[in-house]
Design a protein around this motif. Sequence first.
Motif, PDB file in Angstrom:
ATOM      1  N   PHE A   1     -24.779   2.760  43.710  1.00 42.22           N
ATOM      2  CA  PHE A   1     -24.385   4.110  44.162  1.00 42.22           C
ATOM      3  C   PHE A   1     -25.418   5.212  43.932  1.00 42.22           C
ATOM      4  O   PHE A   1     -25.264   6.322  44.430  1.00 42.22           O
ATOM      5  N   TRP A   2     -26.482   4.916  43.187  1.00 41.38           N
ATOM      6  CA  TRP A   2     -27.494   5.954  42.923  1.00 41.38           C
ATOM      7  C   TRP A   2     -28.094   6.491  44.216  1.00 41.38           C
ATOM      8  O   TRP A   2     -28.230   7.704  44.402  1.00 41.38           O
ATOM      9  N   SER A   3     -28.516   5.564  45.064  1.00 41.67           N
ATOM     10  CA  SER A   3     -29.246   5.974  46.256  1.00 41.67           C
ATOM     11  C   SER A   3     -28.340   6.656  47.303  1.00 41.67           C
ATOM     12  O   SER A   3     -28.702   7.715  47.829  1.00 41.67           O
ATOM     13  N   PRO A   4     -27.172   6.109  47.605  1.00 41.13           N
ATOM     14  CA  PRO A   4     -26.309   6.822  48.562  1.00 41.13           C
ATOM     15  C   PRO A   4     -25.910   8.219  48.089  1.00 41.13           C
ATOM     16  O   PRO A   4     -25.731   9.124  48.900  1.00 41.13           O
ATOM     17  N   GLU A   5     -25.804   8.420  46.763  1.00 39.74           N
ATOM     18  CA  GLU A   5     -25.473   9.779  46.319  1.00 39.74           C
ATOM     19  C   GLU A   5     -26.582  10.741  46.748  1.00 39.74           C
ATOM     20  O   GLU A   5     -26.326  11.864  47.202  1.00 39.74           O
TER      21      GLU A   5
ATOM     22  N   VAL B   1     -19.610   6.310  46.393  1.00 41.31           N
ATOM     23  CA  VAL B   1     -19.950   7.726  46.274  1.00 41.31           C
ATOM     24  C   VAL B   1     -18.915   8.546  47.036  1.00 41.31           C
ATOM     25  O   VAL B   1     -18.551   8.230  48.171  1.00 41.31           O
ATOM     26  N   LEU B   2     -18.380   9.528  46.319  1.00 41.97           N
ATOM     27  CA  LEU B   2     -17.397  10.432  46.894  1.00 41.97           C
ATOM     28  C   LEU B   2     -18.162  11.634  47.448  1.00 41.97           C
ATOM     29  O   LEU B   2     -19.008  12.200  46.749  1.00 41.97           O
ATOM     30  N   VAL B   3     -17.864  11.999  48.678  1.00 40.76           N
ATOM     31  CA  VAL B   3     -18.598  13.079  49.338  1.00 40.76           C
ATOM     32  C   VAL B   3     -17.605  14.153  49.787  1.00 40.76           C
ATOM     33  O   VAL B   3     -16.629  13.849  50.464  1.00 40.76           O
TER      34      VAL B   3
ATOM     35  N   GLY C   1     -24.417  20.752  54.697  1.00 40.67           N
ATOM     36  CA  GLY C   1     -22.995  20.563  54.999  1.00 40.67           C
ATOM     37  C   GLY C   1     -22.283  19.751  53.924  1.00 40.67           C
ATOM     38  O   GLY C   1     -21.068  19.827  53.793  1.00 40.67           O
ATOM     39  N   VAL C   2     -23.062  18.991  53.147  1.00 42.29           N
ATOM     40  CA  VAL C   2     -22.458  18.276  52.014  1.00 42.29           C
ATOM     41  C   VAL C   2     -22.372  19.253  50.849  1.00 42.29           C
ATOM     42  O   VAL C   2     -23.344  19.922  50.508  1.00 42.29           O
ATOM     43  N   LEU C   3     -21.174  19.375  50.276  1.00 44.39           N
ATOM     44  CA  LEU C   3     -20.909  20.400  49.270  1.00 44.39           C
ATOM     45  C   LEU C   3     -20.905  19.858  47.852  1.00 44.39           C
ATOM     46  O   LEU C   3     -21.202  20.581  46.902  1.00 44.39           O
ATOM     47  N   ALA C   4     -20.535  18.601  47.706  1.00 36.27           N
ATOM     48  CA  ALA C   4     -20.519  17.995  46.372  1.00 36.27           C
ATOM     49  C   ALA C   4     -20.499  16.479  46.534  1.00 36.27           C
ATOM     50  O   ALA C   4     -19.972  15.963  47.529  1.00 36.27           O
ATOM     51  N   THR C   5     -21.101  15.798  45.558  1.00 32.78           N
ATOM     52  CA  THR C   5     -21.065  14.325  45.551  1.00 32.78           C
ATOM     53  C   THR C   5     -20.760  13.873  44.136  1.00 32.78           C
ATOM     54  O   THR C   5     -21.041  14.596  43.168  1.00 32.78           O
TER      55      THR C   5
END
Length: 214
Positions: free
Chosen positions: A18-22, A58-60, A30-34
């Motif tokens: 999950f490191w890289s997709p975060e 990863v939660l987006v 447009g992405v506000l939090a991960t």
Amino acid sequence: MPDQEAGWRTAAFSMGCFWSPEALFGAREGVLATQTGYAGGAAEAPTYREMGDHSETVLVRYDAAVVSYGELLRLFREHHDPANTNGYKGRQYQSILHWTEPEQLEAIEAWLEERRLAGLPEPDTEIRELGPFFPAEERHQKYYLKRYPDAWEKLLGLFPSHAEAESSRLACRLNGLAKGFANRSALLDELERWTGEAPERRRELAAAVRSIRW
Ligand code: MHO
């Protein structure tokens, strides 16, 4: 992770470590939090060492007026190979699209239908509604950014608490920069469009970004 604010959408993606997709999603305007975490299984209280039947996820949180779910789905599709990912570490690296609203499921189904029409086999990606999401340990949050002490310290200096710094929009972008998914001048341009922030705050953020020694 801040509580869901009005207009914020949520989607989650499992696509290997999950490191890289975060960093990948965090780099997008447009992405506000991960947040990294464990999802997709039934085990209670998973941890990195004992993930049970969960997968790295990863939660987006995003603003659909700026970035569409279709665009996030495109990043998911183009940045991993579901078959290899699953083969490498089994369920820990299972490829999964976790949807939270019907529009997302429709976009996923349109993509699957397109593949079928093109004669492609079903991808090795699970499609499921997002269930319980368990945040990962602190060392797994904004992993690449934390490899750059000066950047991390300067980010911390801009927020009243560690948690607010780590879950901020700026942390997403700097993490994307640290991994090479974004570039600094695009971030400085984007900062001028953060109209939810007071002009003075925007100048403060930009000055901090400029001063980072990578
Ligand atoms: N880089 C590690 C994976 C870490 S990730 C949080 C590896 O390739 O084994 O799964």
